[in-house]
Design a protein around this motif. Structure first.
Motif, PDB file in Angstrom:
ATOM      1  N   UNK A 167      10.758   4.578  66.299  1.00  0.00           N
ATOM      2  CA  UNK A 167      11.194   3.235  65.699  1.00  0.00           C
ATOM      3  C   UNK A 167      12.387   2.673  66.660  1.00  0.00           C
ATOM      4  N   UNK A 168      12.274   1.389  66.846  1.00  0.00           N
ATOM      5  CA  UNK A 168      12.992   0.798  68.076  1.00  0.00           C
ATOM      6  C   UNK A 168      13.145  -0.736  67.680  1.00  0.00           C
ATOM      7  N   UNK A 184      14.098  -1.444  74.695  1.00  0.00           N
ATOM      8  CA  UNK A 184      14.182  -1.365  73.347  1.00  0.00           C
ATOM      9  C   UNK A 184      15.116  -0.076  72.890  1.00  0.00           C
ATOM     10  N   UNK A 185      16.147  -0.463  71.911  1.00  0.00           N
ATOM     11  CA  UNK A 185      17.038   0.609  71.409  1.00  0.00           C
ATOM     12  C   UNK A 185      16.324   1.463  70.517  1.00  0.00           C
ATOM     13  N   UNK A 186      16.022   2.703  70.850  1.00  0.00           N
ATOM     14  CA  UNK A 186      15.489   3.601  70.131  1.00  0.00           C
ATOM     15  C   UNK A 186      16.359   4.201  69.139  1.00  0.00           C
ATOM     16  N   UNK A 187      15.733   4.209  67.871  1.00  0.00           N
ATOM     17  CA  UNK A 187      16.874   4.816  66.723  1.00  0.00           C
ATOM     18  C   UNK A 187      16.782   6.137  66.636  1.00  0.00           C
ATOM     19  N   UNK A 188      15.489   6.975  67.209  1.00  0.00           N
ATOM     20  CA  UNK A 188      15.378   8.231  67.273  1.00  0.00           C
ATOM     21  C   UNK A 188      16.195   8.973  68.315  1.00  0.00           C
ATOM     22  N   UNK A 189      16.473   8.237  69.326  1.00  0.00           N
ATOM     23  CA  UNK A 189      17.371   8.700  70.489  1.00  0.00           C
ATOM     24  C   UNK A 189      18.774   8.107  70.520  1.00  0.00           C
ATOM     25  N   UNK A 191      19.831   5.427  71.774  1.00  0.00           N
ATOM     26  CA  UNK A 191      20.097   4.553  72.963  1.00  0.00           C
ATOM     27  C   UNK A 191      18.849   3.540  73.616  1.00  0.00           C
ATOM     28  N   UNK A 192      19.278   2.903  74.598  1.00  0.00           N
ATOM     29  CA  UNK A 192      18.236   2.107  75.027  1.00  0.00           C
ATOM     30  C   UNK A 192      17.383   2.917  76.134  1.00  0.00           C
ATOM     31  N   UNK A 193      15.972   2.417  75.754  1.00  0.00           N
ATOM     32  CA  UNK A 193      14.921   3.379  76.541  1.00  0.00           C
ATOM     33  C   UNK A 193      13.731   2.231  77.000  1.00  0.00           C
ATOM     34  N   UNK A 214      21.717  -6.085  70.133  1.00  0.00           N
ATOM     35  CA  UNK A 214      22.906  -5.454  70.584  1.00  0.00           C
ATOM     36  C   UNK A 214      23.001  -5.907  72.250  1.00  0.00           C
ATOM     37  N   UNK A 215      24.180  -5.418  72.843  1.00  0.00           N
ATOM     38  CA  UNK A 215      24.326  -5.939  74.205  1.00  0.00           C
ATOM     39  C   UNK A 215      23.683  -4.923  75.154  1.00  0.00           C
ATOM     40  N   UNK A 216      22.979  -5.621  75.867  1.00  0.00           N
ATOM     41  CA  UNK A 216      22.180  -4.527  76.716  1.00  0.00           C
ATOM     42  C   UNK A 216      23.095  -3.966  77.774  1.00  0.00           C
ATOM     43  N   UNK A 217      22.679  -2.802  77.991  1.00  0.00           N
ATOM     44  CA  UNK A 217      23.405  -2.055  79.144  1.00  0.00           C
ATOM     45  C   UNK A 217      23.208  -2.364  80.512  1.00  0.00           C
ATOM     46  N   UNK A 218      24.272  -2.560  81.251  1.00  0.00           N
ATOM     47  CA  UNK A 218      24.310  -2.880  82.531  1.00  0.00           C
ATOM     48  C   UNK A 218      23.802  -2.150  83.455  1.00  0.00           C
TER      49      UNK A 218
END
Length: 311
Positions: A167-168, A184-189, A191-193, A214-218
């Motif tokens: 789920x992401x 996408x931000x993975x709710x299971x992990x 973190x962004x994947x 969310x703020x995307x990772x640089x």
């Protein structure tokens, strides 16, 4: 140079609600004082600039200001239309066609013939050879989820073939190396994947709840392969003398080193994974792995398994 900087500042301010003078100074490698002089010049040209005071203040355009057609040359419009045409080969969208029609409509009648010639000089075709309708369906599904901040639910097959339920929160669609991914931000992990669309199965949108973006990772570079240069190994491949054309499909001509017996050597750093094994095997008997030795053994073992299967 100053005119180019002024136009660039205007476009940046159109795309961002507010920017700091020091950030603009760093971007264009000038002093903050020069940026303020540029802002005064932009204001004098009739483009409304607003400055906001305080710790979270900055520089912005007056609310409601829009870019005038005269700020874009015909060449710049042609570049935009070319990019849209190329993107549409892989990502079909009605809005793309409508936008291209709008672009064409604002070109002066006397320039239409030249403009159409410029927009047809280059077409980058991103579409896959199989023209998969499933891919288009996934793109539309994920775009809907991104637009409405809805969760996506899917089964994902990783590089080793392991299936997991995910789920992401989808944020960005990415086309890289002829493949589509969703960041996408993975709710299971937690973190962004990056998820490759072709590996996503049973994709659906959960319309019951929404998420806050969310703020995307640089990151310096988006990579569909989760690897770094630290786990890359130098691979030496030997192409037979009569298949140089196969090598040139994947490598620059300057990377091909001739040998005394007429063969061609290629040295390239790759992360060792299933993709690399499949890539080498795709050349069949036309390519031999010279280094590293353990990779020779892996390819030989897999080739033996293929022979056994067909026997």
């Amino acid at each position: 140079m100053k005119l180019e900087r002024l136009l660039s500042i205007i476009i940046l301010l159109i795309n961002h609600r507010m920017l700091q003078a020091k950030d603009l100074a760093e971007r264009f490698e000038v002093s903050v004082r020069t940026i303020y002089r540029d802002i005064d010049a932009i204001n004098a040209a009739g483009i409304p600039i607003v400055t906001y005071q305080g710790a979270h203040g900055g520089i912005g355009l007056a609310e409601g200001y829009r870019l005038d057609r005269n700020l874009l040359t015909n060449d710049e419009l042609a570049e935009i239309v070319t990019a849209l045409r190329s993107l549409s080969t892989s990502y079909e969208k009605v809005q793309h066609q409508q936008l291209m029609e709008k672009m064409n409509s604002i070109v002066p009648p006397n320039d239409v013939e030249v403009f159409q010639s410029k927009t047809s000089r280059v077409l980058i075709d991103y579409s896959p050879w199989d023209h998969s309708t499933r891919l288009q369906e996934k793109l539309k599904c994920i775009e809907k989820a991104i637009d409405n901040c809805l969760f996506i639910v899917f089964t994902y097959s990783d590089a080793e073939g392991k299936l997991t339920q995910r789920t992401a929160e989808p944020h960005t669609l990415i086309l890289k190396g002829r493949h589509w991914y969703v960041q996408a931000y993975c709710l299971d992990r937690e973190q962004f994947r990056l998820f490759k669309l072709r590996r996503m199965k049973s994709l659906s949108v959960d319309a019951e709840a929404s998420f806050t973006r969310r703020t995307l990772p640089k990151q310096k570079q988006i990579s569909g392969k989760q690897s770094s240069s630290s786990n890359n190994n130098e691979v030496v491949l030997r192409f037979q003398r009569d298949v140089r054309h196969l090598a040139e499909d994947w490598f620059d001509a300057e990377e091909l080193v001739p040998t005394e017996d007429g063969a061609w050597l290629v040295k390239k750093a790759y992360p060792e994974d299933e993709w690399l094994y499949s890539f080498i095997l795709s050349f069949g008997f036309h390519v031999e792995v010279l280094e590293p030795v353990h990779l020779r053994d892996v390819i030989a073992e897999r080739a033996a398994q293929i022979i056994k299967m067909y026997q």
